[in-house]
Design an enzyme around this catalytic site. Structure first.
Site, PDB file in Angstrom:
ATOM      1  N   ASP A  62       0.744  -1.044   0.011  1.00  0.00           N
ATOM      2  CA  ASP A  62       0.096  -0.014  -0.072  1.00  0.00           C
ATOM      3  C   ASP A  62       0.777   1.295  -0.017  1.00  0.00           C
ATOM      4  O   ASP A  62       1.854   1.433   0.775  1.00  0.00           O
ATOM      5  CB  ASP A  62      -0.894   0.059   1.218  1.00  0.00           C
ATOM      6  N   ASP A  84      -3.055   4.700  -2.282  1.00  0.00           N
ATOM      7  CA  ASP A  84      -4.076   5.110  -1.338  1.00  0.00           C
ATOM      8  C   ASP A  84      -4.559   6.470  -1.945  1.00  0.00           C
ATOM      9  O   ASP A  84      -3.932   7.593  -2.257  1.00  0.00           O
ATOM     10  CB  ASP A  84      -3.639   5.397  -0.291  1.00  0.00           C
ATOM     11  N   GLU A  98      -6.582   3.823  -5.747  1.00  0.00           N
ATOM     12  CA  GLU A  98      -7.798   4.313  -5.198  1.00  0.00           C
ATOM     13  C   GLU A  98      -8.204   5.420  -5.540  1.00  0.00           C
ATOM     14  O   GLU A  98      -7.299   6.447  -5.293  1.00  0.00           O
ATOM     15  CB  GLU A  98      -7.621   3.825  -3.476  1.00  0.00           C
ATOM     16  N   HIS A 123     -11.228  -3.696   3.327  1.00  0.00           N
ATOM     17  CA  HIS A 123     -11.158  -3.086   4.797  1.00  0.00           C
ATOM     18  C   HIS A 123     -11.830  -1.775   5.081  1.00  0.00           C
ATOM     19  O   HIS A 123     -11.914  -1.560   6.224  1.00  0.00           O
ATOM     20  CB  HIS A 123      -9.665  -3.004   5.196  1.00  0.00           C
ATOM     21  N   ASP A 124     -12.444  -1.098   4.115  1.00  0.00           N
ATOM     22  CA  ASP A 124     -13.074   0.163   4.354  1.00  0.00           C
ATOM     23  C   ASP A 124     -14.571  -0.168   4.163  1.00  0.00           C
ATOM     24  O   ASP A 124     -15.442   0.893   4.259  1.00  0.00           O
ATOM     25  CB  ASP A 124     -12.697   1.323   3.348  1.00  0.00           C
TER      26      ASP A 124
HETATM   27  C1  NOJ Z   1      -8.272   4.776   2.077  1.00  0.00           C
HETATM   28  C2  NOJ Z   1      -7.869   3.539   3.034  1.00  0.00           C
HETATM   29  O1  NOJ Z   1      -8.446   2.427   2.271  1.00  0.00           O
HETATM   30  C3  NOJ Z   1      -8.574   3.932   4.247  1.00  0.00           C
HETATM   31  O2  NOJ Z   1      -8.466   2.764   5.084  1.00  0.00           O
HETATM   32  C4  NOJ Z   1      -7.949   5.084   4.880  1.00  0.00           C
HETATM   33  O3  NOJ Z   1      -8.458   5.401   6.147  1.00  0.00           O
HETATM   34  C5  NOJ Z   1      -7.725   6.479   4.007  1.00  0.00           C
HETATM   35  N1  NOJ Z   1      -7.514   6.024   2.398  1.00  0.00           N
HETATM   36  C6  NOJ Z   1      -6.801   7.266   4.146  1.00  0.00           C
HETATM   37  O4  NOJ Z   1      -5.323   6.732   4.142  1.00  0.00           O
END
Ligand code: NOJ
Length: 542
Positions: free
Chosen positions: A97, A199, A252, A317-318
């Site tokens: 990541d 990210d 992302e 994970h989000d």
């Molecule tokens: C996206 C990540 O997937 C998430 O878990 C994170 O809190 C935010 N970006 C900030 O880095």
């Protein structure tokens, strides 16, 4: 795009929650190494590790305090090197990541930057407050809710944080910052990793710091989303670093359209978009509505047709667990809905991403109150909702349904204590259904989700139409997604239901069964006239 990138089947690991080998309740790198045979047998050929760098863990590693070292909770640099080597020996590549929009406020750069005379001051976005410092420099709001500026007591200035106040945004208008990032990229690529998941990559460049149009969420976003400066940076990362390595990049990207995604894909291999994940919400993710499969399918179709190559995912994970969100997570249809979603995921055009636990149908967490929650975003939202006088019951309903902790509960390996995840106290409670939803039980079940995943992964490896085939949606009744992938005279048709009722198809579909969650074994010629609850079937047509 390189062949191996196109053929990748990525498995995402949230290291904290995967397997703990030293009894501290936190998953670790030796735990991942221990499960490499499990992952090889599943058939995946790339692992994306959520951040394993040094971090004070305000956001579980997305707040990095040293990009060059491994968080001791996870192990050592030599554990990571061992993981890279052992994975390689099994045909698995490691993706890391890359979190470069912000660093932890504990990062030495940030600490030094608090001094306006320091050469590091420009590494972050510092501004004077308005009204003699009483008000923040502009009206931007953060992704985690609330304002996007924090006042530093030491220097009296404000710094920008698009996420938590413990994560300060880097200043890419200051050239040395990009050079630091290139050095970091080279360091890990030289160590043998195969690429990066980048990210929130399309927010890194801020065009201006003017006030934004007032919005329900993310005021200020028009000043940074997919800005020109972001393209310039990504281009220089590609030209100066990535092009020198045989590597993979997935970005992302927030609030992208197929058009802006295609633009970003000039610099990245592919991007994660959110549109399909937003089909069960109004305005923002905390306000969920009932899942309407047709909306979900329509968005998937738009992206399949609109983007050259997609990064396909239904959970991470989000996000809440997909079987709880888009399927049916009670015993009656858990197997069927998890496998129907798997069929869509693995038959779509693009790279599939499987999130740890998805392959055994893990469900949303079971939490009894805020005391069970660990996620910083959930705390922020709860506090914000409290300020807005949302009743406690309602706040809890929002958190339970959408908290990121739903997908972060420890991996359920077996029916023993703590689901076999740890011999200590898990950092986040193991789901109470671990006694019957776990990898061991699923492996031995008559209806095994992981076996179904294995079958589909194998098909992706053997049928060129699942990789290179074009995508055509076929007419189907409400709640059923049917599509065809065709390449050089061979076609695969997927018919997948995400509803509890039987549905008659508009037209019978015939072919040789490649996989099916009701119809076993594969290999027979059938003529399908209707589908049962959450039925999925993959047919080969000549
Ligand atoms: C996206 C990540 O997937 C998430 O878990 C994170 O809190 C935010 N970006 C900030 O880095």
């Amino acid at each position: 795009m390189k062949d191996w990138v196109k053929e990748a089947i990525v498995y995402q690991i949230y290291p904290r929650s995967f397997l703990d080998t030293n009894g501290d309740g936190i998953g670790d790198l030796p735990g991942i190494i221990q499960k490499l045979d499990y992952l090889r047998d599943l058939g995946v050929n790339a692992l994306w590790l959520s951040p394993v760098y040094a971090s004070p863990n305000d956001d579980n590693g997305y707040d990095i305090s040293d990009y060059y070292s491994v968080n001791p909770e996870f192990g050592t640099l030599s554990d990571l090197q061992k993981l890279i080597g052992e994975a390689k020996a099994r045909g698995i590549r490691i993706l890391m990541d890359l979190v470069i929009n912000h660093t932890s406020v504990e990062h030495p750069w940030f600490q030094a930057s608090r001094d306006p005379q320091s050469p590091y001051h420009e590494y972050y976005i510092w501004r004077e407050g308005l009204d003699g410092g009483k008000r923040p420099p502009n009206n931007w709001t953060s992704f985690f809710g609330g304002g996007a500026w924090e006042r530093d007591e030491q220097n009296g200035l404000y710094y920008l944080h698009l996420f938590s106040p413990k994560m300060a945004d880097l200043n890419y208008n200051h050239a040395p910052v990009a050079e630091e990032i290139k050095r970091i990229m080279r360091y890990w690529l030289d160590m043998g990793i195969a690429g990066f998941r980048c990210d929130v990559i399309n927010v890194i460049s801020k065009r201006t710091l003017q006030d934004g149009r007032k919005r329900f969420a993310l005021t200020g976003r028009e000043h940074y989303l997919s800005a020109e400066g972001c393209h310039t940076l990504l281009k220089s990362f590609r030209e100066d670093v990535l092009s020198e390595y045989d590597c993979f990049t997935v970005g992302e990207t927030v609030m992208v359209t197929p058009k802006t995604a295609n633009e970003l894909c000039k610099e990245l291999d592919m991007v994660f978009s959110f549109a399909h994940m937003e089909t069960d919400q109004i305005n923002n993710k905390w306000f969920k509505t009932r899942f309407k499969p047709h909306k979900f399918f329509n968005v998937l179709e738009t992206w399949q047709s609109g983007v050259a190559w997609n990064a396909n995912y239904f959970e991470n994970h989000d996000q809440p667990r997909s079987v709880s969100r888009f399927g049916y997570d009670l015993p009656l249809y858990r197997y069927y809905s998890a496998t129907s979603l798997a069929t869509v995921l693995l038959a779509l055009r693009g790279t599939p991403y499987i999130y740890a636990g998805q392959e055994i149908g893990m469900t949303n967490g079971y939490f009894t109150g805020m005391g069970d929650i660990r996620d910083t975003e959930s705390f922020n939202i709860n506090a914000l909702a409290k300020k807005l006088r949302f009743p406690e019951k309602f706040r809890w309903k929002l958190i339970m349904r959408t908290s990121r902790d739903n997908a972060r509960t420890p991996m359920q390996w077996n029916g023993g204590a703590n689901g076999g995840f740890t011999e200590g106290e898990p950092w986040l409670g193991v789901n109470r259904n671990a006694s019957y939803i776990n990898a061991e039980a699923d492996e031995n079940a008559e209806n095994s989700i992981i076996q179904y995943y294995r079958r589909l992964i194998l098909l992706r490896k053997t049928l060129p139409s699942l990789i290179d085939g074009n995508f055509t949606r076929l007419p189907a009744p409400a709640g059923v997604f049917a599509f065809r992938r065709e390449f050089e005279g061979e076609a695969v048709v997927a018919v997948c239901s995400l509803v509890k009722n039987e549905r008659a198809l508009f037209k019978p579909v015939s072919g040789e069964v490649l996989a099916g969650n009701y119809i076993k074994p594969a290999g027979n010629e059938i003529c399908l006239r209707s589908v049962r609850p959450y039925e999925a079937i993959l047919l080969r047509q000549k």
